[in-house]
Design an enzyme around this catalytic site. Structure first.
Site, mmCIF file in Angstrom:
data_model
loop_
_atom_site.group_PDB
_atom_site.id
_atom_site.type_symbol
_atom_site.label_atom_id
_atom_site.label_comp_id
_atom_site.label_asym_id
_atom_site.label_seq_id
_atom_site.Cartn_x
_atom_site.Cartn_y
_atom_site.Cartn_z
ATOM 1 N N GLY A 33 63.731 97.750 18.491
ATOM 2 C CA GLY A 33 63.961 98.934 19.310
ATOM 3 C C GLY A 33 64.273 100.147 18.475
ATOM 4 O O GLY A 33 64.526 100.039 17.275
ATOM 5 N N ASN A 34 64.230 101.304 19.101
ATOM 6 C CA ASN A 34 64.597 102.558 18.445
ATOM 7 C C ASN A 34 66.024 102.923 18.814
ATOM 8 O O ASN A 34 66.488 102.565 19.889
ATOM 9 C CB ASN A 34 63.680 103.677 18.937
ATOM 10 C CG ASN A 34 62.399 103.772 18.159
ATOM 11 O OD1 ASN A 34 61.910 102.784 17.626
ATOM 12 N ND2 ASN A 34 61.860 104.965 18.087
ATOM 13 N N ARG A 35 66.668 103.675 17.968
ATOM 14 C CA ARG A 35 67.973 104.218 18.319
ATOM 15 C C ARG A 35 67.781 105.347 19.315
ATOM 16 O O ARG A 35 67.046 106.281 19.060
ATOM 17 C CB ARG A 35 68.659 104.789 17.079
ATOM 18 C CG ARG A 35 69.299 103.753 16.215
ATOM 19 C CD ARG A 35 70.053 104.395 15.077
ATOM 20 N NE ARG A 35 71.241 105.118 15.518
ATOM 21 C CZ ARG A 35 72.096 105.704 14.677
ATOM 22 N NH1 ARG A 35 71.884 105.658 13.392
ATOM 23 N NH2 ARG A 35 73.154 106.322 15.145
#
Ligand code: CTP
Ligand code: CA
Length: 225
Positions: A33-35
């Site tokens: 996932g991305n931050r």
């Protein structure tokens, strides 16, 4: 939390917004996932709704409450976000892509938990996700298209490059990786660029930054859009 300032400047306009990260599952217990807290996108959605817009918010996994008056569609992966955006797109006047979409997903999602083998690492086979923003911008007819760019350096150069390459109408760029800005912060500052100009939105709480960004967008919408 203060209620966003109420108004009618956006009455009759339909706004589609993506927000939050996307999660790309490796197996039933792990993801890439991305931050992203989702706060900037939710602030834009709240501000647009408070100004009378009809807002649809396609949201990745976040821990935020739905802003008043906003229609929210929850998704997990980039592919699901892409499908939800295309589904909601007809009739929209403005598309604002604030989501931190994962650029890659595992080629295959394992049905069972991946077990580690003594002493060895793990190589992941990743494929690229669809570019939701570029896809919307390539459609005809299309809404007024606004992208976001979170960059660690050379902010304006990379942002202008994305404005041109993805054929956007506007891009809002912010520097990330510094302390008082971007991820997990309540405050933000933006460099907003369009083809024949630009403006700085000074460091402020995200509700204020969202209102200012919406003013810049509204001033550039075609009449009657
Ligand atoms: N975006 C999108 N779909 C993707 C990737 C990005 O809609 N698959 C949107 C983001 O929501 C944002 C803009 O594109 O509005 C820019 O995202 P960014 O990650 O900065 O751009 P990329 O083209 O993915 O470039 P980079 O290699 O710098 O990550
Ligand atoms: Ca990216």
């Amino acid at each position: 939390v203060l209620a966003p300032m109420q108004g009618t400047a956006w009455a009759g306009r339909r706004v589609l917004i993506t927000a939050g990260p996307t999660y790309e599952d490796l197996d039933p217990v792990r993801y890439l996932g991305n931050r992203s807290s989702g706060r900037m996108g939710y602030a834009v959605a709240a501000a647009a709704a408070a100004q009378g817009a009809e807002v649809t918010l396609v949201s990745g996994p976040v821990t935020l409450a739905t802003p008043p008056g906003v229609r929210r569609i929850d998704v997990r992966s980039a592919e699901a976000m892409h499908a939800a955006v295309l589904d909601a797109l007809p009739g929209q006047h403005v598309f604002i892509a604030t989501a931190a979409v994962a650029d890659f997903r595992p080629r295959e999602r394992q049905a069972s938990k991946i077990k580690k083998q003594a002493g060895s690492g793990l190589a992941l086979d990743l494929v690229q996700n669809p570019d939701i923003l570029a896809d919307v911008a390539a459609r005809q007819p299309r809404p007024f298209v606004v992208g976001f760019a979170a960059e660690t350096d050379d902010v304006e150069r990379y942002a202008r490059d994305k404005l041109v390459r993805k054929k956007l109408d506007m891009i809002a760029a912010n520097r990330v990786g510094t302390d008082d800005c971007g991820f997990d912060s309540d405050r933000n500052a933006l460099a907003v660029l369009w083809h024949d100009g630009g403006a700085q939105v000074d460091m402020a709480d995200k509700a204020t930054v969202a209102r200012r960004l919406l003013e810049l967008i509204l001033a550039r919408l075609p009449d009657g859009a």
